[in-house]
Design an enzyme around this catalytic site. Sequence first.
Site: not given
Length: 617
Positions: A331, A355, A370, A376, A389
Amino acid sequence: MWEHSFRDPRQERRLFRSRAIILGLVIFLLLCGLAWRMAYLQITLHEKYRDLSENNRMQLRPVAPNRGLIYDRNGVLLAENIPSYSLTLTPERAQDQQQTLTFLNELIGFSEREWEQIETRLSQRRRPFEPIVLKHRLSEEEIASIMVNRNFMPGIDVEAQLVRHYPHGEDFAHVLGYVGRINQQEQNQLDLDPEAKRRYSATRFIGKTGAEKRYEDILHGEVGYEKVETNARGRVIRVIERQDPAPGEDITLHLDIRLQQLARKEMQGMRGGLVAIDIETGGILSLYSNPSFDPNLFVTGISHADYAALRDNLDLPLFDRTTRGQYPPASTLKPFVGLAILESGSTSWSETITDHGWYQLPNDERIYRDWKRTGHGLVNMERAMVESCDTYFYEMAVRAGIDNISPFLAQFGFGRNMTLDIPNALPGLLPDRDWKRGRHGNFWFAGDTVNLGIGQGYMLVTPLQLATATAVLGNRGKWQIPRLIYAQGEQPVEVAHGDIADIQLKAPRDWDRMTTAMEKVITDLRGTAHRLHQRRTYSIAAKTGTAQVVGIKQDEEYDSEALKERLRDHALFIAYAPADNPKIAVAVVIENGESAARTAGPVAQSIIYEYLGGAEG
């Protein structure tokens, strides 16, 4: 009774006379030849043999230059030269090498390792007048024993020399590297170049790795010479003429000993790498790989036991994770991917998606989960960055496509070694359609883009690359080529921009908005690194990352306790600070560290605070 005589006196006299004449002629001719030879040698070849005679008494010996010193940005000495005494053997002066070595062994004793080194050096192709080092770093007692018995050991000498020493040992082992004895392969290469052969005619050491290798030409210096008079045993009686060697130039690096030592302290017990870069200059402030090793072990020859201990260590202390370790960026790639998506026009800061905790491509059964199983909820670019996310970046990466994302990431130096003076740094891997077709003979699929959107899949980066890209991000797209060198002698080194253009966004305000989102990674309650907020002294723009080491099945959950420690996720963290006027960029990778907020983040935060606090002080 009368007896007849068969002897003829006249015939005997004639025979004697003829033989005497022949013998006389032979002697005369021999005397003439001898006279001619003497005249030829003493008159015709007078100049030649005069020179040979002179050279038998006079010798021209090279004199090694002192190696240049290495300093950090604060003037702290990182690499110095200390006096050391070595035992040497000159083959052409030694009458019986084996007897001499046996006698020496009785005097001072050679270890098994030293015997092996002696045998290796004696077997190598060398000029007979070149001394061979038998033992380094003699003690005072050993020197005394040798000098008392020196007359019984022709060809044996005790030589004083300066040996490289690294006073801070493990702190700078990977980045500075070390010098070591010139091996046979290196000597063969030097012999191919007459100028290099001359420069190293008096030197037994050469830079092997790191900055010592990169700046060998500057640090080494120029060889000198001295014309000496010797006796029949080869001992120097007096120096007739001397040209002093030119010492190597000192160099100053951007490295900061405070940060390097702090990195070692903060990363104690961890495996990983840390890189810190001065955003304004591109100077590398810290380059630390943990665990490390003592480079002084290698200078005069490391023992088999010490080398085996380093080589067989499961934590790989000899491996430089900062420049050679290649990891999925996870990430930490999202700020760069986010800007690529915005630049492609695939979304905006205001657009939101819902999401639910997963993403699925059309006509594909695979579910991309996820990290937060429940999802999220409603997210836009900023919230997706703050909470990291995955689902948001799955969808947006597919929208933008690999043909927009990969070229944009290349502008930050991914897939290239952009540093000026880090030898052997790996370029990582920035995949695209052509790469996959060439490497795997297959097409690029949308699922590949999904993985790339969160820094997984084929992509690999080194901590050095990650720090470089973070510095460019913090500098609003302006490139400063990362480098170690700060000054050569007293003169600062000017570095050209390089062959990579500054990054110009269609909407320059996106730089600031991305910085704000990254700052909220720490300040927002939902930020993935919010636990660092309690230590907040300076504003930091940051991003966490968690890279999988082993894959898990689609419907399984990651279970840390069920995995062996070395199979747990890597923790990554990038940051620059102060967020509104960045001075320093940091990238940290902790192998199997799992939570970046608990492992990599605090390390980076400490480095940033130490640097900014020192700068203000």
